[in-house]
Design a protein around this motif. Sequence first.
Motif, PDB file in Angstrom:
ATOM      1  N   UNK A  88       1.015  -1.262  -0.276  1.00 44.19           N
ATOM      2  CA  UNK A  88       0.058   0.133   0.113  1.00 44.19           C
ATOM      3  C   UNK A  88       1.414   1.119   0.755  1.00 44.19           C
ATOM      4  N   UNK A  89       0.458   2.171  -0.849  1.00 39.42           N
ATOM      5  CA  UNK A  89       1.227   3.130  -1.110  1.00 39.42           C
ATOM      6  C   UNK A  89       0.882   4.707  -1.647  1.00 39.42           C
ATOM      7  N   UNK A  93       4.077   8.085  -9.557  1.00 39.18           N
ATOM      8  CA  UNK A  93       4.982   8.180 -11.729  1.00 39.18           C
ATOM      9  C   UNK A  93       3.769   6.626 -12.095  1.00 39.18           C
ATOM     10  N   UNK A  94       3.272   6.606 -13.122  1.00 40.20           N
ATOM     11  CA  UNK A  94       3.074   5.089 -13.460  1.00 40.20           C
ATOM     12  C   UNK A  94       2.743   5.312 -15.113  1.00 40.20           C
ATOM     13  N   UNK A 119       4.655   6.262  -3.261  1.00 36.88           N
ATOM     14  CA  UNK A 119       5.855   7.070  -2.220  1.00 36.88           C
ATOM     15  C   UNK A 119       4.697   7.287  -0.555  1.00 36.88           C
ATOM     16  N   UNK A 120       5.443   7.558   0.577  1.00 43.60           N
ATOM     17  CA  UNK A 120       4.549   7.013   1.745  1.00 43.60           C
ATOM     18  C   UNK A 120       3.931   7.982   2.131  1.00 43.60           C
ATOM     19  N   UNK A 121       4.199   8.810   1.626  1.00 38.97           N
ATOM     20  CA  UNK A 121       2.976  10.550   1.437  1.00 38.97           C
ATOM     21  C   UNK A 121       3.463  10.957   2.075  1.00 38.97           C
ATOM     22  N   UNK A 122       4.613  11.439   2.908  1.00 43.19           N
ATOM     23  CA  UNK A 122       5.013  12.131   4.022  1.00 43.19           C
ATOM     24  C   UNK A 122       5.148  11.489   5.094  1.00 43.19           C
ATOM     25  N   UNK A 129      12.146   6.147   1.197  1.00 41.78           N
ATOM     26  CA  UNK A 129      12.234   5.990  -0.463  1.00 41.78           C
ATOM     27  C   UNK A 129      10.956   5.047  -1.279  1.00 41.78           C
ATOM     28  N   UNK A 130      10.594   5.904  -2.581  1.00 40.29           N
ATOM     29  CA  UNK A 130       9.498   5.652  -3.183  1.00 40.29           C
ATOM     30  C   UNK A 130      10.529   3.177  -3.527  1.00 40.29           C
TER      31      UNK A 130
END
Length: 277
Positions: A88-89, A93-94, A119-122, A129-130
């Motif tokens: 989950x995250x 980019x996709x 990404x962790x969304x902060x 890291x992504x």
Amino acid sequence: MSFIEANDGYMVHDLWPADLTEQIKHLQPDQGLLAWQKFPSTLPKLIEWAEVYRDVEQKDKSCDRILIYKHMPNARANTLYPVALRVHGFLGRFCFERLGNWSGKPQDAHKAIQHIALSSGGHSVRFGNDIYFQRRVFSKCTGTGEDADPPVILTDEMQGKYRQIQKNWDIGDCFQIGEIDSHNKLVALDKLLLTEGDFVEVGVEIDFVVTRDKTSRPILHAYLTCTHMTRLLTVADASKLTKRNMQSSSLKRVRQAEDGAPPKKKQHVVATFENRE
């Protein structure tokens, strides 16, 4: 499919803010998680939980190893089940185009992929890291279907380019994308409705590839291959929940639920999305 365990007896998805964890739990069975649905956090447990199987039917011997479940309840006879994870995250980019990032040049067909970054969304407590996932667009052709029509709808330009490689390369299955609707049902979702920042779940399998260095020493590589994606929250809804959690409390931890002849056929464990009514 399996959720990932964290340390101290918790599940990784329980380390998200409470409202995000609640969305993830919509995808869990009502009776709680069974042992096979918990990807172990330590190597000794992983050895007891899964094993590497050599697929004798795979012609490409560099990628004929599969990580499979050791103990799958109600498993079909003569069937093996590749390990499938839920990650989950926040969507980064996709590329979900039908032919991925293929340049259209025959010599680049083996490099064509679809890909996702999370990404962790902060939330640095989750991961810094992504995380990057990919899947191959083409696989080596096992038949002689060079005169057959392309199996998918492509633009005239891409159909013409695909016909140049059709003798050697097959197009893989469509990448499945869905979401949870207002009735908590999994329904199909058009990729055009996705936005960076959506909170998503990605289905992942672990692919092994064996290469050799200059001294012919074998080197094992492991790749995270995405199988499908489910949107849990739009970027707008996720932002509202994230701000509310940051203002009210820190991350919440919840205790995990209690556990409860050589195969030939592979049965991939993936999500199933219903068509919208």
